[in-house]
Design a protein around this motif. Sequence first.
Motif, short mmCIF file in Angstrom:
data_model
loop_
_atom_site.label_atom_id
_atom_site.label_comp_id
_atom_site.label_asym_id
_atom_site.label_seq_id
_atom_site.Cartn_x
_atom_site.Cartn_y
_atom_site.Cartn_z
N PRO A 140 6.77 12.93 -14.78
CA PRO A 140 6.38 13.84 -15.88
C PRO A 140 7.09 15.18 -15.80
O PRO A 140 7.46 15.76 -16.84
N ALA A 141 7.27 15.71 -14.58
CA ALA A 141 7.98 16.99 -14.42
C ALA A 141 9.43 16.85 -14.86
O ALA A 141 9.99 17.76 -15.49
N MET A 142 10.05 15.73 -14.53
CA MET A 142 11.44 15.50 -14.94
C MET A 142 11.54 15.41 -16.46
O MET A 142 12.46 15.97 -17.07
N ARG A 143 10.61 14.70 -17.08
CA ARG A 143 10.63 14.59 -18.55
C ARG A 143 10.49 15.97 -19.19
O ARG A 143 11.19 16.30 -20.16
N GLU A 144 9.57 16.79 -18.66
CA GLU A 144 9.34 18.12 -19.21
C GLU A 144 10.57 19.01 -19.04
O GLU A 144 10.98 19.72 -19.97
N MET A 145 11.18 18.96 -17.85
CA MET A 145 12.39 19.75 -17.60
C MET A 145 13.51 19.34 -18.53
O MET A 145 14.26 20.18 -19.04
N SER A 146 13.64 18.04 -18.75
CA SER A 146 14.70 17.55 -19.62
C SER A 146 14.50 18.00 -21.05
O SER A 146 15.45 18.40 -21.73
N ARG A 147 13.26 17.97 -21.52
CA ARG A 147 12.98 18.39 -22.90
C ARG A 147 13.21 19.88 -23.09
O ARG A 147 13.70 20.33 -24.14
N ASN A 148 12.84 20.67 -22.08
CA ASN A 148 12.95 22.13 -22.18
C ASN A 148 14.28 22.68 -21.69
O ASN A 148 14.49 23.90 -21.71
N LYS A 149 15.15 21.79 -21.23
CA LYS A 149 16.46 22.22 -20.70
C LYS A 149 16.28 23.27 -19.60
O LYS A 149 17.01 24.27 -19.52
N SER A 150 15.31 23.03 -18.74
CA SER A 150 14.98 24.00 -17.69
C SER A 150 16.06 24.02 -16.61
O SER A 150 16.67 22.99 -16.29
N ASN A 151 16.29 25.19 -16.03
CA ASN A 151 17.26 25.35 -14.95
C ASN A 151 16.61 25.31 -13.57
O ASN A 151 17.29 25.45 -12.55
N THR A 152 15.29 25.14 -13.51
CA THR A 152 14.62 25.05 -12.22
C THR A 152 14.90 23.68 -11.60
O THR A 152 15.43 22.78 -12.25
N THR A 153 14.54 23.55 -10.33
CA THR A 153 14.80 22.29 -9.63
C THR A 153 13.49 21.70 -9.11
O THR A 153 12.46 22.37 -9.05
N LEU A 154 13.58 20.44 -8.71
CA LEU A 154 12.44 19.73 -8.11
C LEU A 154 12.82 19.30 -6.70
O LEU A 154 12.46 18.21 -6.26
N ALA A 155 13.52 20.18 -6.01
CA ALA A 155 14.08 19.82 -4.71
C ALA A 155 13.02 19.38 -3.71
O ALA A 155 13.22 18.40 -2.98
N MET A 156 11.90 20.06 -3.65
CA MET A 156 10.91 19.75 -2.63
C MET A 156 10.23 18.39 -2.87
O MET A 156 10.19 17.55 -1.96
N PRO A 157 9.69 18.12 -4.06
CA PRO A 157 9.09 16.80 -4.26
C PRO A 157 10.11 15.67 -4.15
O PRO A 157 9.78 14.58 -3.67
N GLU A 189 0.83 -1.21 0.00
CA GLU A 189 0.00 0.00 0.00
C GLU A 189 0.86 1.26 0.00
O GLU A 189 0.60 2.20 -0.77
N GLN A 190 1.88 1.29 0.86
CA GLN A 190 2.75 2.46 0.94
C GLN A 190 3.57 2.63 -0.34
O GLN A 190 3.73 3.75 -0.84
N LEU A 191 4.05 1.54 -0.86
CA LEU A 191 4.87 1.60 -2.07
C LEU A 191 4.03 2.02 -3.27
O LEU A 191 4.50 2.79 -4.12
N ASP A 192 2.80 1.54 -3.32
CA ASP A 192 1.94 1.90 -4.45
C ASP A 192 1.63 3.40 -4.43
O ASP A 192 1.63 4.05 -5.49
N MET A 193 1.38 3.96 -3.26
CA MET A 193 1.14 5.40 -3.17
C MET A 193 2.38 6.19 -3.59
O MET A 193 2.29 7.19 -4.29
N HIS A 194 3.54 5.71 -3.15
CA HIS A 194 4.79 6.38 -3.49
C HIS A 194 5.03 6.34 -5.00
O HIS A 194 5.34 7.37 -5.62
N MET A 195 4.87 5.18 -5.59
CA MET A 195 5.11 5.04 -7.03
C MET A 195 4.11 5.85 -7.84
O MET A 195 4.45 6.42 -8.89
N ALA A 196 2.88 5.95 -7.36
CA ALA A 196 1.87 6.74 -8.05
C ALA A 196 2.27 8.22 -8.08
O ALA A 196 2.07 8.91 -9.09
N LYS A 197 2.84 8.71 -6.98
CA LYS A 197 3.30 10.10 -6.94
C LYS A 197 4.42 10.32 -7.96
O LYS A 197 4.49 11.38 -8.60
N GLU A 198 5.30 9.35 -8.08
CA GLU A 198 6.37 9.48 -9.06
C GLU A 198 5.81 9.43 -10.49
O GLU A 198 6.20 10.23 -11.35
N GLU A 199 4.91 8.49 -10.71
CA GLU A 199 4.38 8.28 -12.07
C GLU A 199 3.52 9.45 -12.54
O GLU A 199 3.55 9.81 -13.72
#
Length: 213
Positions: free
Chosen positions: A131-148, A116-126
Amino acid sequence: MGGLIACFPGATLVFRQHRVGFCCHADQTLAEVAKRKELDPRLIADDLCQLPKGPVPLPDINDTDAFIDFILSRYHEVHRDDLAELIALSREIEIVHGDHPEAPTGLADALLEMAEQLDMHMAKEENVLFPAMREMSRNKSNTTLAMPIHCMREDHEDHGKAIHRLQKLTNNCSLPDGACGSWRRLYSGIAKLIEDLVAHMYLENSVLFPQFE
């Protein structure tokens, strides 16, 4: 250690044979862990190279999409399938062998909670982080995802505690004399789950996440 576990299927069996801890030392090198235990790392490395499947190549970390796709298929999907089977199998063992002094009483509940805990965790990543990482990589963004990412790292610490609980309930996956085939499959499956989860967390904590912090 985490990199070796990710690259060499069955590595944790070698580490257990050499009495080398791996769950809490995934970010340390084999040489560092072996030195603390006064062991020769070359002997352990030789045993790793003798594993039947040999080393498995990992995706290029510079290819964000490929690396994330690898994590999703190799770990997320596999965890879900493995845990469903292990929960059912552990229920069977607790019912059939509940009077055995080494029966893993409480294991099914521990696996269910982990699932149950792992499924919730993986859902947050998925649904959010990847998706945020994929978007940042495509746009060559300099922002970070430190908090999530920080939140995901905290979840990983909880997963580590859950692993220790499984190890305690199964006596580190040590079978009693005369264990039946189902019991053997259960402990073999749990050992694989632990190995996969340690490798999964290492690849995220030490390889993928630092690219976006």
